[in-house]
Design an enzyme around this catalytic site. Structure first.
Site, short mmCIF file in Angstrom:
data_model
loop_
_atom_site.label_atom_id
_atom_site.label_comp_id
_atom_site.label_asym_id
_atom_site.label_seq_id
_atom_site.Cartn_x
_atom_site.Cartn_y
_atom_site.Cartn_z
N ARG A 63 37.54 39.49 34.45
CA ARG A 63 38.07 39.96 35.72
C ARG A 63 36.99 39.75 36.77
O ARG A 63 35.89 40.27 36.66
CB ARG A 63 38.39 41.45 35.56
CG ARG A 63 39.25 41.99 36.62
CD ARG A 63 39.67 43.41 36.27
NE ARG A 63 38.60 44.37 36.44
CZ ARG A 63 38.80 45.64 36.73
NH1 ARG A 63 40.03 46.10 36.86
NH2 ARG A 63 37.79 46.46 36.87
N THR A 81 37.35 40.10 43.40
CA THR A 81 38.80 40.04 43.67
C THR A 81 39.61 40.85 42.66
O THR A 81 40.78 41.13 42.89
CB THR A 81 39.28 38.58 43.59
OG1 THR A 81 39.11 38.13 42.23
CG2 THR A 81 38.50 37.66 44.52
O1 PRP Z 1 43.77 45.21 33.92
P1 PRP Z 1 42.60 44.51 34.54
O2 PRP Z 1 42.33 45.00 35.95
O3 PRP Z 1 42.71 43.02 34.49
O4 PRP Z 1 41.30 44.96 33.76
C1 PRP Z 1 41.26 45.01 32.37
C2 PRP Z 1 40.35 43.96 31.82
O5 PRP Z 1 38.99 44.26 32.18
C3 PRP Z 1 38.18 44.27 31.01
O6 PRP Z 1 37.67 43.01 30.72
P2 PRP Z 1 36.46 42.37 31.56
O7 PRP Z 1 36.96 41.61 32.73
O8 PRP Z 1 35.47 43.45 31.87
O9 PRP Z 1 35.87 41.31 30.57
P3 PRP Z 1 34.97 41.56 29.27
O10 PRP Z 1 35.93 42.02 28.20
O11 PRP Z 1 34.39 40.23 29.00
O12 PRP Z 1 33.95 42.61 29.59
C4 PRP Z 1 39.15 44.72 29.94
O13 PRP Z 1 38.69 44.49 28.64
C5 PRP Z 1 40.40 43.99 30.30
O14 PRP Z 1 40.48 42.69 29.78
O1 URA Z 2 38.02 50.94 33.46
C1 URA Z 2 37.98 49.73 33.16
C2 URA Z 2 38.71 48.77 33.88
C3 URA Z 2 38.62 47.46 33.51
N1 URA Z 2 37.82 47.12 32.47
C4 URA Z 2 37.10 48.03 31.79
O2 URA Z 2 36.38 47.69 30.85
N2 URA Z 2 37.19 49.31 32.16
#
Ligand code: PRP
Ligand code: URA
Ligand code: MG
Length: 209
Positions: A104, A108
């Protein structure tokens, strides 16, 4: 519209509380996520079809039930989803595992796909996408888009903690995808983090912060 199942089993809720605790370290966090994934897999597989076979017990011949060979695939959203895979595989060891890499964008909050590898027989499989967090819903929706684009017909989404915003996003854009969660939390904060949530699931799982 997607159905939402909140797994309120006491063991799941108990373990989730320690997953949330900021003082829970990486090792214990990882173990707890793994255990909760197993418990959730027990609930999510409740509707697996059975068939009857004949079995010979030490006493007599009898009709008994076995799983009727449903083809399942688990798809973690990288990174944090990886923490739930082994827990699910403990109960469905024959499942195939696909991977979708998404992060994410911190500015944005939009998901960026960087990897996708799925089992070859996508159309025949029942998919369970796993990710600890459903926040804005952007990542989940993108992962579902990615599976559907490759031919997936049956998809469930399973996470530990969901925000109402994320649930609504899946329901709006993918009403055929049911959602399985351990907790529906209150809201998102200004940075898109779930409140009260558990912080950044990926960082807590892999010790990257
Ligand atoms: O519903 P959203 O707003 O899209 O957020 C949720 C996403 O954010 C986190 O991943 P992150 O982007 O932190 O990636 P990571 O698992 O590599 O840390 C989590 O594991 C989800 O995939
Ligand atoms: O609270 C949150 C939201 C997005 N991704 C995470 O890991 N934690
Ligand atoms: Mg993260």
């Amino acid at each position: 519209m997607s159905k939402v199942y909140v797994f309120d089993h006491p063991l799941i809720q108990h373990k989730l509380t320690y997953i949330r605790d900021k003082d829970t370290g990486t090792k214990e966090f990882r173990e707890l996520v793994d255990e909760v994934a197993t418990l959730m897999a027990f609930e999510i597989t409740r509707d697996l079809p059975l068939e009857e076979i004949e079995v010979e017990t030490p006493v007599t011949k009898a009709k008994a039930k076995v799983l009727s060979g449903k083809k399942i695939a688990i798809v973690p959203i990288l990174r944090a989803g990886i923490g739930m895979v082994d827990g699910v595989l403990k109960l469905i060891p024959a499942a195939k595992v696909g991977h979708i890499g998404l992060y994410r964008d911190p500015e944005t909050l939009k998901p960026v796909e960087y990897y996708a590898k799925l089992p070859a027989d996508v159309e025949e499989r029942d998919f369970i996408i796993v990710d600890p967090m459903l926040a804005t819903g952007g990542s989940a929706v993108e992962a579902i888009n990615s599976l559907k684009k490759r031919g997936a017909k049956s998809i469930k989404f399973m996470c530990l903690i969901a925000a109402p915003e994320g649930v609504e996003e899946i329901q709006k854009l993918h009403p055929d995808v049911d959602i399985y969660i351990a907790s529906l939390d209150e809201k998102l904060d200004d940075h898109g983090y779930i409140v009260p949530g558990l912080g950044d699931a990926g960082d807590r799982l892999f010790g990257t912060k």
